[in-house]
Scaffold this active site. Sequence first.
Site, PDB file in Angstrom:
ATOM      1  N   ASP A  95       6.057   1.340   7.567  1.00 22.15           N
ATOM      2  CA  ASP A  95       4.733   0.872   7.131  1.00 22.15           C
ATOM      3  C   ASP A  95       4.209   1.735   5.998  1.00 22.15           C
ATOM      4  O   ASP A  95       3.449   2.663   6.219  1.00 22.15           O
ATOM      5  CB  ASP A  95       3.785   0.918   8.333  1.00 22.15           C
ATOM      6  CG  ASP A  95       2.428   0.322   8.045  1.00 22.15           C
ATOM      7  OD1 ASP A  95       2.288  -0.419   7.064  1.00 22.15           O
ATOM      8  OD2 ASP A  95       1.497   0.612   8.814  1.00 22.15           O
ATOM      9  N   GLU A 125      -5.160   1.864   2.523  1.00 16.62           N
ATOM     10  CA  GLU A 125      -5.142   0.672   3.367  1.00 16.62           C
ATOM     11  C   GLU A 125      -5.351   1.021   4.825  1.00 16.62           C
ATOM     12  O   GLU A 125      -5.863   0.200   5.602  1.00 16.62           O
ATOM     13  CB  GLU A 125      -3.798  -0.063   3.187  1.00 16.62           C
ATOM     14  CG  GLU A 125      -3.728  -1.427   3.864  1.00 16.62           C
ATOM     15  CD  GLU A 125      -3.246  -1.372   5.309  1.00 16.62           C
ATOM     16  OE1 GLU A 125      -3.409  -2.389   6.020  1.00 16.62           O
ATOM     17  OE2 GLU A 125      -2.717  -0.323   5.738  1.00 16.62           O
ATOM     18  N   HIS A 137       0.827  -1.206   0.000  1.00 15.58           N
ATOM     19  CA  HIS A 137       0.000   0.000   0.000  1.00 15.58           C
ATOM     20  C   HIS A 137       0.865   1.262   0.000  1.00 15.58           C
ATOM     21  O   HIS A 137       1.939   1.302   0.598  1.00 15.58           O
ATOM     22  CB  HIS A 137      -0.995  -0.004   1.159  1.00 15.58           C
ATOM     23  CG  HIS A 137      -0.397   0.031   2.535  1.00 15.58           C
ATOM     24  ND1 HIS A 137       0.021   1.198   3.141  1.00 15.58           N
ATOM     25  CD2 HIS A 137      -0.166  -0.949   3.446  1.00 15.58           C
ATOM     26  CE1 HIS A 137       0.471   0.932   4.349  1.00 15.58           C
ATOM     27  NE2 HIS A 137       0.377  -0.370   4.565  1.00 15.58           N
ATOM     28  N   ASP A 174      -0.287   4.358   1.001  1.00 14.87           N
ATOM     29  CA  ASP A 174      -0.698   5.383   1.945  1.00 14.87           C
ATOM     30  C   ASP A 174      -0.038   5.225   3.310  1.00 14.87           C
ATOM     31  O   ASP A 174       0.524   4.180   3.644  1.00 14.87           O
ATOM     32  CB  ASP A 174      -2.222   5.403   2.099  1.00 14.87           C
ATOM     33  CG  ASP A 174      -2.784   4.108   2.669  1.00 14.87           C
ATOM     34  OD1 ASP A 174      -2.321   3.031   2.264  1.00 14.87           O
ATOM     35  OD2 ASP A 174      -3.694   4.175   3.521  1.00 14.87           O
ATOM     36  N   HIS A 186       3.158   3.269  12.554  1.00 13.21           N
ATOM     37  CA  HIS A 186       2.294   4.354  13.021  1.00 13.21           C
ATOM     38  C   HIS A 186       2.920   5.186  14.143  1.00 13.21           C
ATOM     39  O   HIS A 186       2.301   6.131  14.616  1.00 13.21           O
ATOM     40  CB  HIS A 186       0.919   3.829  13.482  1.00 13.21           C
ATOM     41  CG  HIS A 186       0.181   3.073  12.429  1.00 13.21           C
ATOM     42  ND1 HIS A 186      -1.073   2.528  12.650  1.00 13.21           N
ATOM     43  CD2 HIS A 186       0.496   2.749  11.152  1.00 13.21           C
ATOM     44  CE1 HIS A 186      -1.494   1.912  11.567  1.00 13.21           C
ATOM     45  NE2 HIS A 186      -0.550   2.035  10.635  1.00 13.21           N
TER      46      HIS A 186
END
Length: 353
Positions: A96, A126, A70, A72, A329
Site C-alpha cells: 500500500d 493519503e 499515493h 505516503d 498497514h
Amino acid sequence: MAKLDLTQSGPDLTAALVDISSVSGTEEELADAVEAALSAYGHLKVFRHGNTVVARTDLGRAERIVLAGHLDTVPLNDNLPSRRADGLIHGLGACDMKGGVAVALRLAATLAEPNRDVTYVFYDCEEVEAERNGLFKLSQSNPELLDGVFAVVMEPSNAVVEAGCQGTMRAEITTRGERAHSARSWMGVNAIHAAGGVLARLAAYEPRRVPIDGLEYREGLNAVGISGGVAGNVVPDLCTVTVNYRFAPSRSEAEAEAHVREVFEGYDVVVTDSAPGGLPGLQRPAAAAFLEVVGGEPQPKFGWTDVARFTLLGVPAVNYGPGDPLLAHKQEEYVPEAEIEQCEQRLRSWLTA
C-alpha cells in the site's frame, strides 16, 4: 537526494521506492526523487504542488485518462529496509502502495506515445486526515489537472478491478440521564442503560444490497465505539455510541445522513465525519475498453478510496493495483513481484492497443 532509475524492472523499482521512507507528512524526499526522475523525459510535462507530482502527456489524443497513486505510508513498524524472498517484496508500503506507484512510474517513463493522453498523479498524505490529502488539495487548486474520461487509482486490489467505492459516515448517538449515587440509583436515570435501545436498533438493522453496473454493493451500519460513565459509584448522565455507516455509492451524503437519522429517530444524532462514495461508471466507453484488456470479473470496492474524489469531479474511476488490500498497514505487508509485472503489462496493453 535519493535517485530513482525508472528503466529498472517494476519489482526493482518497487524495492527502491520502499527504501525511501515516506511516512505521511515526510514525503518530500520521495517527491523530489519522483519529480527529478520524471523531468528527465521530454514527452512529459511535470508539475509540482507541495509534495504532489503530476506528469502529463500532451499529444492531442481524443481521450485523456488519469493514473493516480499515493506516495505516503503509515508509520514505520520495524519494516524497513525492503526485503525480497520467494518472489515477494516485503517492507513498509510495499503493498500500500509502492508496487502500484512503481507501475505508474514505469509507464510514465516508457510510454512516449500512448494511444490516450495520460495524466500521472503521485500525491502525498493519503493515509491521514482528508484535508491534508494531496489529491484533495489538487482538486481544489488545479482541478483541470485531474480532467479525464476515466481514472485508475493504483490501490492494491490483487490485480483485479475493484470498481467505485462505498461512502462512509460516522455519527454519535447520545443518550442522556440524570446523575445519582449508585447506592440510591432510583434517584437518577442511567444514560448507559438507555443506550441499550440504540444497540437494539443496530442489532435488528438489515443492511441493503445495492446493484450498480452489475456489481452488488453491501452496506453496513455498526457500532464502533461507546463511551459513558463518571465514576464507580455514580449513575451516569451521558452515554455516546459511535456508529459507522458504509453506504452504496448511489446514495449521496445527504441521503446517508437522512437514513442514519431515520434509523435513530428519537435520539440525539451528530454526524462527525463523512465522505461520499464513488460510482463505478463501468458502462463508460473508456472503462469498458479498460475492462476488456484487463480481463477478469470486476468486483465492488468495500471500503473508501480516492476514487470518490474523481466521482466528485465527474470522472468514473476504479481501483487496480498489485498486492492484497488485506495486507495494507500490517507489519508483514508484502507485494508479489508477479502482480507488479502483470499490472504493468495489462495497463501497457490498454494504452498501446
